[in-house]
Structures are given as structure tokens and as C-alpha cells.
Motif scaffolding. Structure first.
Motif, PDB file in Angstrom:
ATOM      1  N   SER A  38       0.993   4.202  -2.851  1.00 57.65           N
ATOM      2  CA  SER A  38       0.846   5.637  -2.560  1.00 57.65           C
ATOM      3  C   SER A  38       1.877   6.442  -3.334  1.00 57.65           C
ATOM      4  O   SER A  38       1.606   7.566  -3.750  1.00 57.65           O
ATOM      5  CB  SER A  38       0.990   5.882  -1.051  1.00 57.65           C
ATOM      6  OG  SER A  38      -0.030   5.210  -0.335  1.00 57.65           O
ATOM      7  N   GLU A  75      -3.410   5.438  -4.110  1.00 58.77           N
ATOM      8  CA  GLU A  75      -3.928   4.961  -2.826  1.00 58.77           C
ATOM      9  C   GLU A  75      -5.423   5.204  -2.653  1.00 58.77           C
ATOM     10  O   GLU A  75      -6.108   4.472  -1.944  1.00 58.77           O
ATOM     11  CB  GLU A  75      -3.161   5.609  -1.660  1.00 58.77           C
ATOM     12  CG  GLU A  75      -3.379   7.095  -1.483  1.00 58.77           C
ATOM     13  CD  GLU A  75      -2.470   7.953  -2.344  1.00 58.77           C
ATOM     14  OE1 GLU A  75      -2.397   9.169  -2.093  1.00 58.77           O
ATOM     15  OE2 GLU A  75      -1.836   7.422  -3.281  1.00 58.77           O
ATOM     16  N   TYR A 116       0.830  -1.207   0.000  1.00 55.61           N
ATOM     17  CA  TYR A 116       0.000   0.000   0.000  1.00 55.61           C
ATOM     18  C   TYR A 116       0.864   1.257   0.000  1.00 55.61           C
ATOM     19  O   TYR A 116       0.557   2.225  -0.706  1.00 55.61           O
ATOM     20  CB  TYR A 116      -0.923  -0.011   1.212  1.00 55.61           C
ATOM     21  CG  TYR A 116      -1.790   1.231   1.324  1.00 55.61           C
ATOM     22  CD1 TYR A 116      -2.841   1.447   0.436  1.00 55.61           C
ATOM     23  CD2 TYR A 116      -1.538   2.181   2.302  1.00 55.61           C
ATOM     24  CE1 TYR A 116      -3.630   2.581   0.520  1.00 55.61           C
ATOM     25  CE2 TYR A 116      -2.323   3.322   2.400  1.00 55.61           C
ATOM     26  CZ  TYR A 116      -3.361   3.513   1.512  1.00 55.61           C
ATOM     27  OH  TYR A 116      -4.139   4.649   1.592  1.00 55.61           O
TER      28      TYR A 116
END
Length: 407
Positions: free
Chosen positions: A251, A256, A247
Motif C-alpha cells: 500500500s 494495493e 500488503y
């Protein structure tokens, strides 16, 4: 795959086919921009290829045929398995990165929508890299492709196949009960799940963990924090840390906002071993793409190669994506026998400039964006309610380019 010639609405079929070709080209372009090369697998595969591999298509879902020698074949029910077999046949361990993409039809009896057993899939397979960064890159590619196709509202739901498998190993229940448990969790059927767990003799901490799974859904960092408050094993925590790393890398790509973590996500392809994911668009209840990591699949072909991939449901993309205008113009040149040669030469001239041109006898009714009439020493171009008279084919081309905004 949809049939485009068996209905009495040819305009609809042609439009749908053009949309499909447009989408496939978009997918190809984006896949190649990430370094993937296109490959193909045979439409007919040995039946044994799928029955000897664990975690694949159920035999009842395969469409079987028999060749002249009596050998049983199946129409390609899956693409990941034959590609992995091919790679494993010449690479027996992780030695280099291999990136492949495909646009192929798959055949299963479970599709069976109006007797249609065929679907087109477009996907990628990334071999030889087992890092969280490679997971993030593959998911980022899925994100960027959906943006290429002008989808504004979509989500990529991420889960972990081994996280749920480890929970199943904590409870001593039958195969049928495990399947029922999966159904309750996948449907987020809280009352049914609670009733099911009530009759099981398992530790309270494990029961609490299972009851919480449907609620472990949402913004990834918050879900991970909530999950770590439960009774997890060390390996479960490591899996959550892996998802967190994926994750955080996503980003960096700027994607995200499209990512959701769902620790109750279940994929019915049992060969997935680690991170799994599915893509959803607004107002559609089934995934438009699905994929995941399958590091142990090559082991079944006597090799050891980590891999991750995904596939788009192309037919679903065609039905749901914003409709595109034709990339080629639709010009019709009307001629008679006295100026037929001039008409042919003009059509060839415009075709060399990548315009779509049809020739039509003056007596025929035509439906076209641009209609070109041939005069003795000039051309008359009709566009909507306006007409333009020009002396040469070069002037004709310039007028069309101007009307198209200079393209």
C-alpha cells in the motif's frame, strides 16, 4: 520460444520479434532500476541437478540428451535451481543481499504447443533478505513492470505455500488423495470438494477449514479477518500476519488496488516455502508471471540463504501486451549509379543520428515511411502524400525530426 523464420509471413515474424525485443528491454531496464544485475546459466545442465533436488520438475517433463562421455544432460527446465546452486557454492549462509535477473529460455515437454518445447522467461532472484519488506518490494517490482508494459487491468494474487501445507499435515490421507484435494481447491470445485471431504474421517473443525479455503479469496484485509475466525494454529495466524505486513507495505508503494489474497493458491513447484504469487491480466486464464519465497532451497546445496523471486512468461507478454510502434524510423534512399556515393553518405549521416535507413535502386519498388530521392543539388523527401525539397543532409534531418514531433 516462437520461431521467427519458418513461416511464409516474414512481416508478421519481424513485427513479433521487434515486439519481443522491446518488451525484454523494458524488463531489463525496470529490473536494473531496482538494483538487479543480469546473469546467465548454461543451456545444458546435469540431469542429477534436478533429480536430486526435491520439489522440482518431474523427470518426464525434462528434455534429455547424452554427451560423448555418456553423461545424461537436460536442456534447462528451470532457472531458479541452477542460480541457487551457484550462489550456494560461494555463500554458505546469509551474509549479504544479492540481486540477479535473467532473460533465458527454458525447455519442458509439458509446453508442447504445436511441438514447441521452448519458452522465454525473464525474472529476478533476491537472495539474503527474509523480511516481509523484501517480499513486498519484489511484488511491487512485478506490479511496476506490468504498468511499464501499459497493462491497465491486472491482478497479483498472493497466497502462502506453508499455510496450505500445514492443513495437509492435519489429515491422514494418501499422496494421491492429497493431489486430488489440491485439484479441487485449485479449481474451486466446491461440489467435488464437499463430496471428497464427506468420505474422509477427519475432525469437523479441520473439515470446515478445508471447505472454507476456496472462499478465502478477495481483498486481503477482509480475507485475513475471515480466516482468523476459523480454527487455525498459532503458526497459521503468524503466516496471515506476515501477509498482512506485505500488503500494508505494498500500500505504501501504491499498488494495493492490484493485489488479491487467495489462500487456496497452489504452486506446483514444491520448493516454495512461504509467500507465493501469480500475476494475471484481463481475459487471460493463465498466469503471466509467477513466483514466491524459497528459503529452504539452498539447504539442498549445503547452504542457508533466504530467497524470493519471480519470472515472467515473455512469450505470453508478447502476445498480450499493447503493440508498440518502431523505435527506429524506416527511411529508404533511392539512388542510381551516378549518385550512389551521395546516397551512401546520406544514409551513413542519418544512421549516425539513430535512424533506420535502407538504400534502394531507383528501379525497385519500395515500401517505407520516408522515401528520399537524390537530385543533383538537392533531396526530395516523400512522406505520406507530401513532398519536401531541401538542399542539404542537415536540412533533410531537420525535416524528418519535425515530422516526428521534434524527436
Amino acid at each position: 520460444m516462437q520461431s521467427y523464420l519458418d513461416e511464409l509471413k516474414p512481416d508478421v515474424n519481424i513485427t513479433s520479434f521487434k515486439q519481443k525485443e522491446y518488451i525484454i528491454q523494458k524488463l531489463r531496464d525496470r529490473f536494473m532500476s531496482y538494483g538487479y544485475q543480469q546473469i546467465q546459466t548454461p543451456a545444458f545442465e546435469p540431469y542429477d541437478l534436478y533429480t536430486t533436488v526435491t520439489g522440482t520438475i518431474h523427470p518426464d517433463d525434462m528434455i534429455k540428451v547424452m554427451d560423448p562421455s555418456g553423461r545424461v544432460l537436460v536442456l534447462r527446465p528451470d532457472i531458479t535451481i541452477p542460480i541457487t546452486q551457484k550462489v550456494a557454492s560461494y555463500v554458505n549462509h546469509q551474509s549479504e543481499e544479492l540481486r540477479y535477473f535473467y532473460v533465458l529460455d527454458v525447455y519442458r515437454t509439458t509446453f508442447n504447443q504445436q511441438h514447441d518445447y521452448e519458452k522465454t522467461q525473464a525474472g529476478i532472484e533476491f537472495f539474503g533478505n527474509e523480511t516481509a519488506d523484501s517480499d513486498a518490494e519484489v511484488i511491487a517490482l512485478a506490479n511496476q513492470t506490468l504498468l511499464d508494459l501499459k497493462f491497465k487491468k491486472f491482478t497479483i494474487e498472493i497466497g502462502h505455500a506453508a499455510f496450505f501445507k500445514e492443513i495437509l499435515e492435519m489429515v491422514s490421507i494418501s499422496k494421491e488423495e492429497k493431489q486430488l484435494l489440491k485439484q479441487f481447491i485449485q479449481a474451486k470445485n466446491i461440489p467435488g470438494l464437499e463430496e471428497f471431504l464427506h468420505h474422509l474421517e477427519i475432525e469437523e473443525s479441520v473439515k470446515e477449514l478445508i471447505q472454507e479455503i476456496p472462499f478465502l479469496y478477495g481483498e486481503p484485509l477482509k480475507v485475513i479477518e475471515k480466516a482468523k475466525m476459523l480454527s487455525l494454529t498459532k503458526s497459521m495466524v503468524e503466516k496471515l500476519n506476515r501477509i498482512k505486513a506485505i500488503y500494508e507495505t505494498l500500500s505504501s508503494y501504491g499498488y494495493e488496488e492490484h493485489v488479491i489474497l487467495d489462500l487456496g493458491l497452489i504452486n506446483h513447484m514444491e520448493y516454495y516455502s512461504d509467500v507465493i504469487f501469480q500475476g494475471y491480466i484481463e481475459n487471460i486464464g493463465k498466469p503471466i508471471l509467477s513466483g514466491g519465497r524459497y528459503d529452504q532451497l539452498a539447504n539442498q546445496f549445503h547452504s542457508s540463504i533466504p530467497a524470493i523471486g519471480f519470472a515472467f512468461d515473455v512469450d505470453l507478454l508478447v502476445n498480450q501486451s499493447p503493440k508498440q510502434t518502431d523505435t527506429l524510423l524506416n527511411c529508404t534512399i533511392q539512388y542510381n549509379q551516378s549518385n550512389k556515393e551521395k546516397g551512401i553518405q546520406t544514409a551513413q549521416f542519418l544512421r549516425k543520428h539513430n535512424y533506420s535507413v535502407t538504400l534502394s535502386n531507383e528501379q525497385q519498388k519500395v515500401k517505407s515511411k520516408y522515401i528520399i530521392m537524390l537530385n543533383k543539388n538537392s533531396y526530395t523527401l516523400s512522406y505520406q502524400k507530401d513532398s519536401y525539397e531541401v538542399k542539404s543532409s542537415n536540412e533533410l534531418l531537420k525535416i524528418i525530426q519535425k515530422l516526428e514531433g521534434g524527436n
